[in-house]
Design an enzyme around this catalytic site. Structure first.
Site, PDB file in Angstrom:
ATOM      1  N   LEU A   1     -34.902 -11.988 -13.841  1.00  0.00           N
ATOM      2  CA  LEU A   1     -35.155 -13.488 -13.948  1.00  0.00           C
ATOM      3  C   LEU A   1     -36.142 -13.979 -13.363  1.00  0.00           C
ATOM      4  O   LEU A   1     -36.671 -13.535 -12.484  1.00  0.00           O
ATOM      5  CB  LEU A   1     -33.697 -14.013 -12.925  1.00  0.00           C
TER       6      LEU A   1
ATOM      7  N   LYS B   1     -33.717 -20.312  -6.366  1.00  0.00           N
ATOM      8  CA  LYS B   1     -33.534 -19.585  -5.155  1.00  0.00           C
ATOM      9  C   LYS B   1     -33.532 -20.852  -4.168  1.00  0.00           C
ATOM     10  O   LYS B   1     -33.876 -21.775  -4.162  1.00  0.00           O
ATOM     11  CB  LYS B   1     -35.083 -18.974  -4.818  1.00  0.00           C
TER      12      LYS B   1
ATOM     13  N   GLU C   1       3.577   1.822  -1.520  1.00  0.00           N
ATOM     14  CA  GLU C   1       4.157   2.234  -2.692  1.00  0.00           C
ATOM     15  C   GLU C   1       2.997   2.982  -3.498  1.00  0.00           C
ATOM     16  O   GLU C   1       2.927   3.819  -4.229  1.00  0.00           O
ATOM     17  CB  GLU C   1       4.703   1.062  -3.455  1.00  0.00           C
TER      18      GLU C   1
ATOM     19  N   LYS D   1     -26.486 -16.045  -7.348  1.00  0.00           N
ATOM     20  CA  LYS D   1     -27.513 -14.859  -7.451  1.00  0.00           C
ATOM     21  C   LYS D   1     -27.206 -13.778  -6.291  1.00  0.00           C
ATOM     22  O   LYS D   1     -27.357 -14.060  -5.140  1.00  0.00           O
ATOM     23  CB  LYS D   1     -28.787 -15.318  -7.572  1.00  0.00           C
TER      24      LYS D   1
ATOM     25  N   ASP E   1       0.934  -1.140   0.033  1.00  0.00           N
ATOM     26  CA  ASP E   1      -0.024  -0.103   0.010  1.00  0.00           C
ATOM     27  C   ASP E   1       0.750   1.214  -0.025  1.00  0.00           C
ATOM     28  O   ASP E   1       0.514   2.096  -0.569  1.00  0.00           O
ATOM     29  CB  ASP E   1      -0.934  -0.017   1.272  1.00  0.00           C
TER      30      ASP E   1
HETATM   31  N1  9MJ Z   1     -28.612 -10.701  -9.404  1.00  0.00           N
HETATM   32  C1  9MJ Z   1     -27.752 -11.820 -10.144  1.00  0.00           C
HETATM   33  O1  9MJ Z   1     -26.679 -12.232  -9.523  1.00  0.00           O
HETATM   34  N2  9MJ Z   1     -28.066 -11.966 -11.119  1.00  0.00           N
HETATM   35  N3  9MJ Z   1     -28.726 -11.389 -12.107  1.00  0.00           N
HETATM   36  C2  9MJ Z   1     -28.718 -11.989 -13.163  1.00  0.00           C
HETATM   37  C3  9MJ Z   1     -29.461 -11.612 -14.400  1.00  0.00           C
HETATM   38  C4  9MJ Z   1     -30.711 -10.729 -14.609  1.00  0.00           C
HETATM   39  C5  9MJ Z   1     -31.092 -10.720 -15.780  1.00  0.00           C
HETATM   40  C6  9MJ Z   1     -30.298 -11.680 -16.499  1.00  0.00           C
HETATM   41  O2  9MJ Z   1     -29.280 -11.997 -15.658  1.00  0.00           O
HETATM   42  N4  9MJ Z   1     -27.731 -12.656 -13.519  1.00  0.00           N
HETATM   43  C7  9MJ Z   1     -27.106 -12.877 -12.109  1.00  0.00           C
HETATM   44  N5  9MJ Z   1     -26.138 -13.729 -11.795  1.00  0.00           N
END
Ligand code: 9MJ
Length: 323
Positions: free
Chosen positions: A82, A314, A34, A116, A32
């Site tokens: 999604l 999910k 440098e 996600k 850090d």
């Molecule tokens: N929230 C999230 O991590 N997302 N959201 C998408 C996404 C949203 C629309 C197309 O792809 N992909 C990932 N990994």
């Protein structure tokens, strides 16, 4: 340009390189002390020669004047969300729809799998490799311009690396906060007698919604790319290869990104990430599977609300017992 101009250009390039190593690859090459010396030299040079200051200079990340409001931005390509699969049976239904629509019975579909992230979706617009605009998802068609706030996030490059990028590159991804960053932020807020954030997602959203970029600059925000919007041309043929290309331009992508084979590959990935969920260091609410071949994505298309080529599998909601 004269010696001072050449020195400033060299310092910008070296600081940009070390920023990428530290904030994107998490693999710094210099101590850090440098890094701070290089940064201070550039700040001194720009103070003596303000005409040498460029918008992509690492010294230009912290915005100055606070805004009165956020301007509306219409997305060239809608930011659709999604569809969710809350059970394995729903994942099977998604996979079977893909097979049917692609008339691919008996073939193995390659999917791209990734966590996600539970943050907020952002579109970053780069023109000639320079970050020119950042916008929130909003309702998918229109978002809010948050460019000054996004420029304060060290893992968002102000200028793309290499030079093999298209003239227009829109990067899509999630702005989020790690658990450690969130807990440090709340400890500091508690010490000042201020309101605490309920969770990292709210803390990230609240930090981006600050009209004063100097406040955003004090918040531990991260960015992780998961896709793209407008591209003047698409230089790859698969989702996976396209993300690797974005990473080569300095854009952070998930280190958990994997290509998996068919439904069983998705199930194995889901089980593995569910087992590691509490040890990732950041909140995820599931995993995302996307058909890897871009020609298949085009053939599968999208409904008004969701792509037909992607699904969010999910995790079951966790019972959060409030004391
Ligand atoms: N929230 C999230 O991590 N997302 N959201 C998408 C996404 C949203 C629309 C197309 O792809 N992909 C990932 N990994």
């Amino acid at each position: 340009p004269d010696a001072a101009g050449r020195r400033a250009a060299l310092l910008r390039e070296r600081i940009r390189f070390h920023n990428h190593r530290y904030y994107v690859l998490d693999a710094p090459e210099i101590p850090d002390s440098e890094y701070d010396r290089l940064f201070a030299e550039l700040q001194g040079l720009e103070a003596r020669h303000p005409e040498l200051i460029t918008p992509d200079s690492p010294t230009q990340r912290v915005g100055a004047a606070p805004l009165d409001s956020f301007a509306p931005i219409r997305h060239r390509v809608p930011m659709i969300s999604l569809d969710n699969a809350m059970s394995d049976a729903k994942l099977v239904e998604f996979h079977q729809r893909v097979i049917k629509r692609l008339d691919a019975a008996g073939e193995t579909i390659c999917y791209v799998a990734e966590p996600k992230l539970d943050g907020l979706a952002i579109n970053l617009r780069y023109e000639q490799g320079m970050l020119v605009q950042a916008a929130t998802r909003g309702d998918g068609a229109t978002g809010e311009e948050v460019t000054a706030n996004i420029r304060t996030i060290q893992s968002v490059p102000l200028r793309l690396r290499e030079s093999d990028w298209p003239a227009v590159v829109e990067v899509r991804g999630e702005v989020y906060m790690t658990r450690a960053g969130f807990e440090r932020l709340n400890r500091e807020a508690a010490a000042r007698g201020e309101r605490l954030f309920a969770n990292p997602r709210n803390a990230a959203a609240g930090s981006l919604r600050q009209l004063d970029p100097r406040i955003t600059a004090t918040r531990p925000l991260r960015f992780c790319c998961y896709g793209w919007g407008e591209l003047s041309h698409v230089p790859e043929t698969t989702q996976f290869a396209m993300l690797q290309r974005l990473a080569s331009w300095g854009i952070p992508i998930s280190r958990e990104l994997r290509q998996v084979a068919g439904l069983d590959g998705c199930r194995t990935y889901f089980d593995a990430l569910q087992a590691r969920r509490e040890r990732l260091g950041y909140d995820i609410d599931g995993v995302v599977f996307k058909v890897d071949r871009l020609a298949d994505q085009v053939q599968l298309g999208a409904t008004v609300r969701h792509p037909n080529w992607a699904i969010a599998r999910k995790f079951p909601a966790t019972e959060v017992l409030t004391q």
